[in-house]
Enzyme design. Structure first.
Site, PDB file in Angstrom:
ATOM      1  N   ALA B  54       1.008  -0.678   0.270  1.00 42.39           N
ATOM      2  CA  ALA B  54       0.036   0.092   0.243  1.00 42.39           C
ATOM      3  C   ALA B  54       1.026   1.219  -0.125  1.00 42.39           C
ATOM      4  O   ALA B  54       1.700   1.348   0.220  1.00 42.39           O
ATOM      5  CB  ALA B  54      -0.285   0.218   0.929  1.00 42.39           C
ATOM      6  N   THR B  55       0.372   1.763  -0.455  1.00 44.58           N
ATOM      7  CA  THR B  55       1.630   2.967  -1.298  1.00 44.58           C
ATOM      8  C   THR B  55       0.924   4.587  -0.311  1.00 44.58           C
ATOM      9  O   THR B  55       1.020   4.510   1.448  1.00 44.58           O
ATOM     10  CB  THR B  55       1.308   3.488  -2.508  1.00 44.58           C
ATOM     11  OG1 THR B  55       0.390   3.761  -3.153  1.00 44.58           O
ATOM     12  CG2 THR B  55       2.673   2.289  -2.771  1.00 44.58           C
ATOM     13  N   THR B  56       0.738   5.639  -0.409  1.00 44.28           N
ATOM     14  CA  THR B  56       1.035   7.240  -0.227  1.00 44.28           C
ATOM     15  C   THR B  56      -0.084   7.480   0.431  1.00 44.28           C
ATOM     16  O   THR B  56      -1.363   7.457   0.222  1.00 44.28           O
ATOM     17  CB  THR B  56       1.021   8.346  -1.544  1.00 44.28           C
ATOM     18  OG1 THR B  56       2.399   7.578  -1.995  1.00 44.28           O
ATOM     19  CG2 THR B  56       1.607   9.316  -0.440  1.00 44.28           C
TER      20      THR B  56
END
EC number: 3.4.25.1
Lengths: 251, 282
Positions: B54-56
């Site tokens: 999962a990113t930003t």
């Protein structure tokens, strides 16, 4: 060593049941009733922190009368049971029926296995999508479960309170009217007619329209305002406080 | 359900013992296999490719509350594993968390944290303080250290409205369970460097809720602009970042239509200035 006297199982069970009933009858009552937006719980309780009514899960609440330490134990176990089930499966998989069954088994086992039965009577209420799917289970000290509808009273003088509640109860009534019926019923405990104030009442609702957790306590100024509203609602109905013999508002 | 309930159907003794008000502690005593990250993994080699990343995430305080926003992308290496993922979790009435890193473990962790807070509140009759919630999350991250060292690193960001101080607060964590309070704004995840640079220029003390949401969307756009693992607003599929707002009125997920409108503003603005709004030099 002398042999103990023989006592028949019927006698043992009867003695235990009498003991439990006496214990429960010492405490004040609580009522649970359906209103148009969910389920209303009202208990005669002087304490603001030692609750008789509590949240178990999203749609499920708990009400009890009797010995505090015993029903508190059941409540805490129920919270653990519900949270564990909801965590393992899904939040929607936790139901009132499941909790009622667990409580019934537990109380039933305690009643038969131990010398001292638990002096408690509890209610597990679950609010559904519509009032038809609301569920109210009454579980007594010996583990019997009753699926109740509309309203119920438990504790001290449950019969008197039930009679008083029947006078005022209107199916599908708004919250103010339901609260008025509940307070009217609790005021008739022990045949006395008392004036119940906000400070001696514990009130909570399972509100159908609420998102996430549907349990909400009504306390403080809000309860005072609501009680005033409830009294006004009660006076407007055919069975006002001045004329309790005036007949029920419905049917 | 399982061994703890075998037989009679009555509530097991462990459930009736007074014990702890922590759900995690209870679970580790009664049924530890249900907790995330408690299984032994084979040593050597990283398993990080087994779950998407999962990113930003960005978070920002504004007068009267705090805002949490996340992009929608999850990646497995160079593959987009999911384009409409929800990385934000309402943990209780006055707090929310978001995850970056190993998605599978992060989601489980968020779910467990949510139950933990609610369990405490129901048993004790009052909610944990925001500090208490932040510390509790730190302990839970620490228990994931074994997995983190094998590549399943999860880093959460916790935001909440502190009723005793009447303000929104932000807490960040490291994989070891270190807890750091962040002031004004913060971001985590692969695109966090770019997002933070953007927030630094856009943040002002007097932002309204809507403007804070807009600034968060600008920051996420900047992150997506430079980080391949961060997803920007997808105007064709109508997939936009998600925004949670926590104020004294509680937690609220910003309506999809509202976010769409703000995101359109950002996208339209970028057609004229692809690098986004400028900050004055002096």
């Amino acid at each position: 060593m002398s042999m103990p006297f023989y006592v028949s199982p019927e006698q043992i069970m009867k003695d235990k049941a009498d003991y439990a009933r006496k214990g429960i009858a010492r405490g004040r009552s609580a009522v649970v009733l359906q209103y148009d937006g969910g389920i209303l719980f009202v208990a005669d309780n002087m304490s603001r922190t030692l609750h008789k009514i509590s949240e178990l899960y999203d749609r499920v609440a708990f009400a009890a009368v009797g010995r505090y330490n015993e029903f508190e134990n059941l409540r805490l176990a129920g919270v653990r049971f519900a949270d564990m089930h909801g965590y393992t499966y899904d939040r929607s998989d936790v139901t009132g029926q499941m909790l009622a069954n667990a409580y019934a088994q537990t109380l039933g086992a305690v009643f038969t296995d131990s010398n001292k039965p638990w002096e408690v009577e509890i209610v597990v209420g679950e609010v559904g999508e519509t009032s038809d799917t609301d569920q109210i289970y009454r579980i007594t000290f010996d583990g019997s479960v009753v699926d109740e509808h509309d309203f119920l009273a438990m504790g001290g003088s449950a019969e008197r309170v039930t009679t008083a509640l029947r006078e005022r109860y209107v199916k599908g009534a708004p919250l103010a009217e339901a609260l008025d019926a509940a307070v009217h019923a609790l005021a008739h405990e022990n045949g006395e007619q008392r004036e119940l104030e906000a400070a001696s009442l514990e009130v909570a609702v399972l509100e159908r329209s609420r998102p996430h957790r549907k349990f909400r306590r009504i306390q403080g100024d809000r309860l005072v305002r609501m009680l005033e509203g409830a009294r006004a609602a009660g006076k407007g109905s055919p069975a006002g406080p001045r004329s309790p013999e005036g007949g029920a508002g419905a049917d | 359900m399982s061994e703890a309930f075998g037989g009679s159907g009555r509530l097991p003794a462990a459930f009736m013992s007074p014990g702890t008000s922590s759900f995690v502690d209870f679970l580790s005593a009664v049924s530890p296999d249900r907790l995330p990250g408690r299984s032994d993994l084979p040593q050597g080699g990283s398993g990080a490719h087994l779950t998407p990343e999962a990113t930003t995430i960005v978070a920002m305080t504004f007068p009267g509350g705090v805002i949490l926003a996340g992009d929608r992308r999850a990646t497995s290496g160079n593959v987009i594993a999911n384009r409409d993922m929800d990385k934000l979790f309402r943990t209780d009435e006055f707090s929310a968390m978001a995850i970056a890193g190993a998605a599978g473990i992060g989601i489980e962790l968020a779910k467990l944290f949510q139950v933990e807070l609610e369990h405490y509140e129901k048993r004790e009759g009052r909610p944990l303080s925001l500090e208490g919630k932040a510390n509790r999350l730190a302990t839970m991250i620490r228990s994931n250290l074994g997995l983190a060292m094998q590549g399943f690193v999860v880093v959460p960001l916790l935001v909440g409205y502190d009723e005793s101080r009447s303000e929104g607060r932000i807490f960040s964590y490291d994989p070891v369970g270190g807890r750091y309070e962040e002031h004004r704004y913060h971001s985590i995840g692969s695109g966090s460097v770019y997002a933070r640079g953007s927030l630094k220029k856009l943040y002002r003390e007097d932002l309204t809720e809507t403007d804070a949401a807009l600034a968060a969307l600008q920051a996420l756009y900047d992150a997506a602009d430079d980080d391949s693992a961060t997803g920007g607003p997808d105007v064709y599929r109508k997939i936009y970042p998600l925004i949670d707002v926590v104020t004294d009125e509680g937690h609220r997920r910003m309506a999809a239509a509202e976010v769409e409108e703000l995101a359109e503003t950002v996208v339209t603005g970028r057609t004229e200035r692809p690098d986004g709004p400028t900050a004055p030099v002096r």
